[in-house]
Design a protein around this motif. Structure first.
Motif, PDB file in Angstrom:
ATOM      1  N   GLN A   1       8.195  14.118 -14.071  1.00  0.00           N
ATOM      2  CA  GLN A   1       9.183  13.259 -14.727  1.00  0.00           C
ATOM      3  C   GLN A   1       8.647  12.770 -16.079  1.00  0.00           C
ATOM      4  O   GLN A   1       9.363  12.791 -17.082  1.00  0.00           O
TER       5      GLN A   1
ATOM      6  N   ARG B   1       0.993  21.873  -7.690  1.00  0.00           N
ATOM      7  CA  ARG B   1       2.413  21.756  -7.909  1.00  0.00           C
ATOM      8  C   ARG B   1       2.750  21.236  -9.307  1.00  0.00           C
ATOM      9  O   ARG B   1       3.889  20.964  -9.615  1.00  0.00           O
TER      10      ARG B   1
ATOM     11  N   GLU C   1       2.890  14.268  -3.047  1.00  0.00           N
ATOM     12  CA  GLU C   1       4.146  14.857  -3.514  1.00  0.00           C
ATOM     13  C   GLU C   1       4.791  14.021  -4.612  1.00  0.00           C
ATOM     14  O   GLU C   1       5.190  14.516  -5.653  1.00  0.00           O
ATOM     15  N   LEU C   2       4.873  12.707  -4.313  1.00  0.00           N
ATOM     16  CA  LEU C   2       5.568  11.826  -5.254  1.00  0.00           C
ATOM     17  C   LEU C   2       4.844  11.767  -6.593  1.00  0.00           C
ATOM     18  O   LEU C   2       5.473  11.691  -7.646  1.00  0.00           O
TER      19      LEU C   2
ATOM     20  N   ASP D   1       5.940  14.637  -8.552  1.00  0.00           N
ATOM     21  CA  ASP D   1       7.303  14.412  -9.038  1.00  0.00           C
ATOM     22  C   ASP D   1       7.299  13.484 -10.249  1.00  0.00           C
ATOM     23  O   ASP D   1       7.983  13.736 -11.241  1.00  0.00           O
ATOM     24  N   LEU D   2       6.509  12.393 -10.143  1.00  0.00           N
ATOM     25  CA  LEU D   2       6.496  11.420 -11.241  1.00  0.00           C
ATOM     26  C   LEU D   2       5.815  12.002 -12.467  1.00  0.00           C
ATOM     27  O   LEU D   2       6.232  11.765 -13.600  1.00  0.00           O
TER      28      LEU D   2
ATOM     29  N   PHE E   1      10.456   2.784 -17.875  1.00  0.00           N
ATOM     30  CA  PHE E   1      11.274   3.516 -16.905  1.00  0.00           C
ATOM     31  C   PHE E   1      10.673   3.407 -15.504  1.00  0.00           C
ATOM     32  O   PHE E   1      11.363   3.089 -14.536  1.00  0.00           O
TER      33      PHE E   1
ATOM     34  N   VAL F   1       2.021   5.293  -6.188  1.00  0.00           N
ATOM     35  CA  VAL F   1       2.389   4.258  -5.218  1.00  0.00           C
ATOM     36  C   VAL F   1       2.104   4.686  -3.784  1.00  0.00           C
ATOM     37  O   VAL F   1       2.069   3.858  -2.886  1.00  0.00           O
TER      38      VAL F   1
ATOM     39  N   VAL G   1       8.305   1.209 -14.451  1.00  0.00           N
ATOM     40  CA  VAL G   1       8.186  -0.184 -13.994  1.00  0.00           C
ATOM     41  C   VAL G   1       9.525  -0.690 -13.463  1.00  0.00           C
ATOM     42  O   VAL G   1       9.584  -1.406 -12.470  1.00  0.00           O
ATOM     43  N   ALA G   2      10.625  -0.261 -14.091  1.00  0.00           N
ATOM     44  CA  ALA G   2      11.953  -0.698 -13.645  1.00  0.00           C
ATOM     45  C   ALA G   2      12.256  -0.196 -12.237  1.00  0.00           C
ATOM     46  O   ALA G   2      13.038  -0.812 -11.517  1.00  0.00           O
ATOM     47  N   ARG G   3      11.635   0.917 -11.838  1.00  0.00           N
ATOM     48  CA  ARG G   3      11.915   1.495 -10.522  1.00  0.00           C
ATOM     49  C   ARG G   3      10.888   1.133  -9.470  1.00  0.00           C
ATOM     50  O   ARG G   3      11.229   0.860  -8.323  1.00  0.00           O
ATOM     51  N   TYR G   4       9.620   1.157  -9.852  1.00  0.00           N
ATOM     52  CA  TYR G   4       8.556   0.937  -8.861  1.00  0.00           C
ATOM     53  C   TYR G   4       7.853  -0.411  -9.030  1.00  0.00           C
ATOM     54  O   TYR G   4       6.991  -0.758  -8.229  1.00  0.00           O
TER      55      TYR G   4
END
Lengths: 195, 196
Positions: free
Chosen positions: A95, A51, A87-88, A91-92, A112, A74, A114-117
């Protein structure tokens, strides 16, 4: 170092001869073995291609993969987002590619994510006050263990008297004993043990 | 020299305590860095009105739970009756459908055009809400999962506790079971309401 190895060999020899006491050294040895048993295991995973949407610019794609290898997935946790098939992770990874293409720097992309995960996504956590124990701990423990081993062995060596040299008086006494003089029995035992 | 015998014992007992605590922690539960921060912005289509888009600003003013789910997610199906019960108890739940088609391992979304993907997604969500009931005060659909990245979503279900000012106060990972609600989450929800 050589003394350490020799001392270790001496311990092993005594163990083989069945004269080993369950003492502090063995305790520390067991603790060391317990720790080495928890060594990390790396699972070699096939690179995820299905993918992925690789970039046309090979240089940019190389940078994306290099960055992806430094970021933890993660979902599967012990794989990087570049390796993982989750999948993730795809996606990352996509990104990361999109942000590189948009001209973002590696540091901006890391910030970017680290601020989310959270800092959990970093395979190499930053070196600061909170992670001091994490970075320094293993070395400190190893140093402590080596010091304990060294001081314990040194004390034992002193107690057993291995390597102690006879001074002139003791030598004369020993010679006299060997020559057949008969001092009291206690003195004989002491002299034998110290020789 | 008795301490030589005591120290290894103490170290051993220390390790026992460390492992006893450490192995009980769930390594899948990663603390979210978003706690205490405003809920990230997104623009997503509403389930009831696909042509219109909404942002989280429309839900501000009252606390809500943002529930991330999908029909292919087994734990979400288990959680669903509990969400229905919470709705009856007056809990405001906003649904966030996550990668309804692309996240389904049983489907190959690459064969679908964006229009066909959206159509299939709406069809599946509609069918599910019809059979299981609709616990959501509002429902948005994130087909690509891009908005979910901004929320640090890494699985389903996940539920964000968002206060009246739009600040994320807590994140629950995994299904909301009656036990978890009673033991932990109910108090957090009540705290959100007191704050508003």
């Amino acid at each position: 170092m050589r003394r350490c190895v020799q001392a270790l060999l001496a311990v092993l020899r005594r163990y083989a001869a069945g004269r080993f006491r369950v003492d502090a050294t063995l305790g520390w040895l067991l603790i060391a073995i317990a720790f080495s048993a928890v060594a990390p295991s790396w699972a070699a995973a096939p690179a995820a291609e299905q993918r992925a949407q690789p970039l046309h610019d090979p240089e940019l794609e190389r940078r994306a993969l290099a960055l992806g290898h430094r970021l933890r997935c993660v979902v599967c946790q012990n794989q990087s987002i570049a390796e993982s098939n989750a999948e993730l992770a795809h996606d990352l990874m996509n990104q990361v590619r999109a942000m590189l293409q948009a001209g973002k720097s590696e540091q901006e992309i890391v910030d970017f994510l680290v601020a989310r995960y959270g800092e959990f996504v970093l395979f190499e956590p930053p070196f600061d006050a909170r992670t001091l124990l994490l970075w320094v701990g293993p070395f400190a423990l190893a140093a402590l263990g080596l010091f304990g081993l060294w001081s314990g062995l040194r004390r034992r060596q002193q107690q057993s008297g291995v390597g102690a040299t006879l001074d002139e008086a003791a030598k004369a006494q020993a010679d006299a004993l060997l020559a057949g003089d008969s001092p009291s029995k206690t003195e004989t035992r002491v002299a034998k043990e110290s020789s | 020299m008795r301490w030589k015998y005591v120290v290894p014992l103490v170290v051993f007992l220390g390790l026992v305590v460390l492992f006893a605590v450490g192995f009980r922690l769930n390594p899948r539960e990663i603390p979210s860095p978003l706690i205490g921060k405003p809920a990230p912005h997104f623009t997503l289509p509403r389930f009831v009105e696909p042509s219109a888009t909404v942002t989280p600003a429309v839900w501000a003013g009252q606390p809500y739970l943002l529930n991330v789910w999908a029909t292919w997610c087994v734990s979400c199906r288990q959680e669903h009756p509990m969400l229905m019960r919470l709705k009856q108890e007056g809990v405001r739940i906003i649904g966030f459908n996550y990668k309804e088609i692309r996240g389904d391992a049983g489907l190959d979304a690459r064969k679908l055009s964006p229009e066909a993907e959206a159509q299939l997604a709406w069809q599946r969500i509609g069918a599910w809400l019809k059979t299981g009931g609709d616990p959501y005060a509002d429902l948005v659909v994130d087909l690509t999962g891009r908005a979910a990245i901004d929320y640090g979503v890494y699985g389903t279900p996940e539920t964000f506790f968002i206060d009246a000012k739009g600040v994320i106060r807590y994140k629950h990972i995994g299904p909301i079971t009656p036990e978890v609600w009673q033991d932990q989450l109910r108090a957090k929800w009540l705290a959100l309401q007191e704050g508003s």
